[in-house]
Design a protein around this motif. Structure first.
Motif, PDB file in Angstrom:
ATOM      1  N   ALA A  85       0.871  -1.038   0.101  1.00  0.00           N
ATOM      2  CA  ALA A  85       0.067   0.009  -0.018  1.00  0.00           C
ATOM      3  C   ALA A  85       0.938   1.108   0.196  1.00  0.00           C
ATOM      4  O   ALA A  85       0.539   2.048  -0.493  1.00  0.00           O
ATOM      5  CB  ALA A  85      -1.118  -0.003   1.414  1.00  0.00           C
ATOM      6  N   PHE A  86       2.028   1.224   0.606  1.00  0.00           N
ATOM      7  CA  PHE A  86       2.880   2.360   0.602  1.00  0.00           C
ATOM      8  C   PHE A  86       3.497   2.595  -0.746  1.00  0.00           C
ATOM      9  O   PHE A  86       3.408   3.761  -1.052  1.00  0.00           O
ATOM     10  CB  PHE A  86       4.171   1.689   1.637  1.00  0.00           C
ATOM     11  N   PHE A  87       3.631   1.332  -1.564  1.00  0.00           N
ATOM     12  CA  PHE A  87       4.302   1.626  -2.877  1.00  0.00           C
ATOM     13  C   PHE A  87       3.036   2.260  -3.815  1.00  0.00           C
ATOM     14  O   PHE A  87       3.218   3.267  -4.499  1.00  0.00           O
ATOM     15  CB  PHE A  87       4.625   0.666  -3.418  1.00  0.00           C
ATOM     16  N   THR A  88       1.724   1.815  -3.632  1.00  0.00           N
ATOM     17  CA  THR A  88       0.576   2.083  -4.179  1.00  0.00           C
ATOM     18  C   THR A  88       0.261   3.468  -4.231  1.00  0.00           C
ATOM     19  O   THR A  88      -0.289   4.413  -4.984  1.00  0.00           O
ATOM     20  CB  THR A  88      -0.561   1.288  -3.697  1.00  0.00           C
ATOM     21  N   LEU A  89       0.425   3.963  -2.638  1.00  0.00           N
ATOM     22  CA  LEU A  89       0.122   5.598  -2.386  1.00  0.00           C
ATOM     23  C   LEU A  89       1.184   6.226  -3.551  1.00  0.00           C
ATOM     24  O   LEU A  89       0.605   7.369  -3.931  1.00  0.00           O
ATOM     25  CB  LEU A  89       0.303   5.687  -1.228  1.00  0.00           C
ATOM     26  N   TRP A  90       2.428   5.906  -3.506  1.00  0.00           N
ATOM     27  CA  TRP A  90       3.244   6.932  -4.268  1.00  0.00           C
ATOM     28  C   TRP A  90       2.938   6.785  -5.704  1.00  0.00           C
ATOM     29  O   TRP A  90       2.987   7.808  -6.413  1.00  0.00           O
ATOM     30  CB  TRP A  90       4.692   6.400  -4.154  1.00  0.00           C
ATOM     31  N   ARG A  91       2.504   5.533  -6.303  1.00  0.00           N
ATOM     32  CA  ARG A  91       2.028   5.389  -7.504  1.00  0.00           C
ATOM     33  C   ARG A  91       1.029   6.210  -7.973  1.00  0.00           C
ATOM     34  O   ARG A  91       0.917   6.991  -9.245  1.00  0.00           O
ATOM     35  CB  ARG A  91       1.770   3.876  -7.789  1.00  0.00           C
ATOM     36  N   GLU A  92       0.059   6.220  -7.027  1.00  0.00           N
ATOM     37  CA  GLU A  92      -1.013   7.181  -7.384  1.00  0.00           C
ATOM     38  C   GLU A  92      -0.987   8.585  -7.293  1.00  0.00           C
ATOM     39  O   GLU A  92      -1.216   9.452  -8.162  1.00  0.00           O
ATOM     40  CB  GLU A  92      -2.242   6.748  -6.273  1.00  0.00           C
ATOM     41  N   ARG A  93       0.239   9.005  -6.478  1.00  0.00           N
ATOM     42  CA  ARG A  93       0.662  10.352  -6.611  1.00  0.00           C
ATOM     43  C   ARG A  93       1.331  10.736  -7.606  1.00  0.00           C
ATOM     44  O   ARG A  93       1.169  11.933  -8.366  1.00  0.00           O
ATOM     45  CB  ARG A  93       1.494  10.447  -5.171  1.00  0.00           C
ATOM     46  N   MET A  94       2.096   9.925  -8.248  1.00  0.00           N
ATOM     47  CA  MET A  94       2.738   9.951  -9.455  1.00  0.00           C
ATOM     48  C   MET A  94       1.823  10.351 -10.717  1.00  0.00           C
ATOM     49  O   MET A  94       1.936  11.259 -11.363  1.00  0.00           O
ATOM     50  CB  MET A  94       3.737   8.855  -9.855  1.00  0.00           C
ATOM     51  N   ILE A  95       0.854   9.213 -10.768  1.00  0.00           N
ATOM     52  CA  ILE A  95      -0.198   9.466 -12.024  1.00  0.00           C
ATOM     53  C   ILE A  95      -0.982  10.647 -11.681  1.00  0.00           C
ATOM     54  O   ILE A  95      -1.365  11.658 -12.520  1.00  0.00           O
ATOM     55  CB  ILE A  95      -0.939   8.239 -11.916  1.00  0.00           C
ATOM     56  N   GLY A  96      -1.650  11.045 -10.498  1.00  0.00           N
ATOM     57  CA  GLY A  96      -2.316  11.887 -10.112  1.00  0.00           C
ATOM     58  C   GLY A  96      -1.777  13.471 -10.450  1.00  0.00           C
ATOM     59  O   GLY A  96      -2.657  14.283 -10.673  1.00  0.00           O
ATOM     60  N   SER A  97      -0.376  13.510 -10.256  1.00  0.00           N
ATOM     61  CA  SER A  97       0.222  14.865 -10.404  1.00  0.00           C
ATOM     62  C   SER A  97       0.847  14.832 -12.041  1.00  0.00           C
ATOM     63  O   SER A  97       1.568  16.179 -12.206  1.00  0.00           O
ATOM     64  CB  SER A  97       1.296  15.097  -9.658  1.00  0.00           C
ATOM     65  N   GLY A  98       0.520  13.930 -12.497  1.00  0.00           N
ATOM     66  CA  GLY A  98       1.052  13.767 -14.214  1.00  0.00           C
ATOM     67  C   GLY A  98       2.989  13.761 -14.032  1.00  0.00           C
ATOM     68  O   GLY A  98       3.634  14.244 -14.854  1.00  0.00           O
ATOM     69  N   PHE A  99       3.074  13.076 -13.020  1.00  0.00           N
ATOM     70  CA  PHE A  99       4.659  13.061 -12.728  1.00  0.00           C
ATOM     71  C   PHE A  99       5.215  14.268 -12.238  1.00  0.00           C
ATOM     72  O   PHE A  99       6.590  14.148 -12.435  1.00  0.00           O
ATOM     73  CB  PHE A  99       5.393  12.212 -13.909  1.00  0.00           C
ATOM     74  N   ARG A 100       4.493  15.203 -11.881  1.00  0.00           N
ATOM     75  CA  ARG A 100       5.061  16.449 -11.264  1.00  0.00           C
ATOM     76  C   ARG A 100       5.555  16.462  -9.731  1.00  0.00           C
ATOM     77  O   ARG A 100       6.542  17.133  -9.478  1.00  0.00           O
ATOM     78  CB  ARG A 100       4.455  17.840 -11.687  1.00  0.00           C
ATOM     79  N   SER A 101       4.892  15.414  -9.116  1.00  0.00           N
ATOM     80  CA  SER A 101       4.979  15.463  -7.653  1.00  0.00           C
ATOM     81  C   SER A 101       6.032  14.654  -7.079  1.00  0.00           C
ATOM     82  O   SER A 101       5.851  13.309  -7.237  1.00  0.00           O
ATOM     83  CB  SER A 101       3.741  15.450  -6.913  1.00  0.00           C
ATOM     84  N   GLY A 102       7.274  14.934  -6.546  1.00  0.00           N
ATOM     85  CA  GLY A 102       8.109  14.178  -5.771  1.00  0.00           C
ATOM     86  C   GLY A 102       7.923  14.240  -4.426  1.00  0.00           C
ATOM     87  O   GLY A 102       6.959  14.695  -4.043  1.00  0.00           O
ATOM     88  N   CYS A 103       8.744  13.854  -3.586  1.00  0.00           N
ATOM     89  CA  CYS A 103       8.715  14.091  -2.215  1.00  0.00           C
ATOM     90  C   CYS A 103       9.236  15.227  -1.600  1.00  0.00           C
ATOM     91  O   CYS A 103      10.564  15.449  -1.753  1.00  0.00           O
ATOM     92  CB  CYS A 103       9.627  12.574  -1.628  1.00  0.00           C
ATOM     93  N   PRO A 104       8.347  15.967  -0.891  1.00  0.00           N
ATOM     94  CA  PRO A 104       8.835  17.152  -0.487  1.00  0.00           C
ATOM     95  C   PRO A 104      10.178  17.261   0.667  1.00  0.00           C
ATOM     96  O   PRO A 104      10.864  18.007   0.875  1.00  0.00           O
ATOM     97  CB  PRO A 104       7.661  17.589   0.474  1.00  0.00           C
ATOM     98  N   VAL A 105      10.158  16.016   1.318  1.00  0.00           N
ATOM     99  CA  VAL A 105      11.169  15.765   2.444  1.00  0.00           C
ATOM    100  C   VAL A 105      12.514  15.618   1.592  1.00  0.00           C
ATOM    101  O   VAL A 105      13.713  16.284   2.090  1.00  0.00           O
ATOM    102  CB  VAL A 105      10.947  14.472   3.244  1.00  0.00           C
ATOM    103  N   VAL A 106      12.600  14.891   0.364  1.00  0.00           N
ATOM    104  CA  VAL A 106      13.978  14.649  -0.555  1.00  0.00           C
ATOM    105  C   VAL A 106      14.004  16.105  -0.938  1.00  0.00           C
ATOM    106  O   VAL A 106      15.303  16.616  -0.954  1.00  0.00           O
ATOM    107  CB  VAL A 106      13.528  13.896  -1.757  1.00  0.00           C
ATOM    108  N   ALA A 107      13.172  17.032  -1.207  1.00  0.00           N
ATOM    109  CA  ALA A 107      13.679  18.060  -1.695  1.00  0.00           C
ATOM    110  C   ALA A 107      14.100  19.057  -0.729  1.00  0.00           C
ATOM    111  O   ALA A 107      15.143  19.941  -1.140  1.00  0.00           O
ATOM    112  CB  ALA A 107      12.133  19.124  -2.542  1.00  0.00           C
TER     113      ALA A 107
END
Length: 212
Positions: A85-107
């Motif tokens: 589910a942790f991976f699925t959350l990130w997958r949905e985030r990628m698709i939902g943002s059009g691959f624009r949204s990364g991790c704010p903590v990494v930024a």
């Protein structure tokens, strides 16, 4: 209905976290946060007396809290399903943002601004918390503490690295590959996890043997 003024602090923090993930720390200015959140300019130094540095600090902590709550909510169930589910959350985030949204903590961790060291410390605290939470989740599946900590760090690194590759390739393939490999690894590594197949078989047997 217009947002309440009392919501302006929370809206600014949420907007800063979103902008961090999409544009990085350097581009996450007060003006952009105000435009994105719709918060009044006068609220900035009322809520964040240290200005932009404090706002980004709190956005990093906010992002950390969101993910930590999701991990904590999963701890009562199957650890493998929780990591899936942790991976699925990130997958949905990628698709939902059009691959624009990364991790704010990494930024925040890689920020080159003059506040970079401060934000790197904030990011390190969040990553440390996530690793603790993930290792606790893995230990519920029967892993010893030392291996749970190593695997937690490995999973976190795999997710964050895959997210970067997904943004570059505009594809979920790197995340899907990492998720599949870690799923297989955990299925064989966790001795005490529930066996969904066995549970399904038990249900079937119970149904066959119950009176009609």
């Amino acid at each position: 209905m217009s947002p309440r003024k009392s919501d302006s602090r929370e809206r600014m923090i949420s907007s800063a976290a979103e902008l961090l993930g999409e544009q990085g720390a350097g581009a996450t200015s007060i003006d952009r946060v105000l435009a994105h959140s719709g918060a009044p300019r006068g609220s900035v130094y009322h809520h964040f007396p240290e200005g932009r540095a404090q706002l980004i600090d709190e956005a990093v902590a906010f992002a950390g809290d969101v993910m930590a709550r999701r991990i904590a909510a999963a701890r009562a169930g199957d650890p493998v399903a929780a990591i899936d589910a942790f991976f699925t959350l990130w997958r949905e985030r990628m698709i939902g943002s059009g691959f624009r949204s990364g991790c704010p903590v990494v930024a925040a961790a890689v920020a080159a601004d003059e506040e970079g060291p401060r934000w790197a410390d904030s990011a390190a605290a969040v990553f440390g918390r996530w690793q603790e939470d993930l290792s606790a989740l893995l230990m519920t599946g029967g892993l010893p503490e030392a291996r749970g900590r190593r695997l937690a760090a490995f999973i976190l690194g795999a997710v964050e690295g895959a997210v970067v590759l997904c943004r570059a390739e505009r594809s979920t393939a790197p995340l899907d590959a990492a998720a599949a490999e870690i799923h297989d690894l955990l299925v064989h590594a966790l001795p005490d996890r529930p066996d969904p197949a066995a549970d399904a078989g038990s249900d079937t047997d119970a149904g066959e043997n119950s009176p009609s």
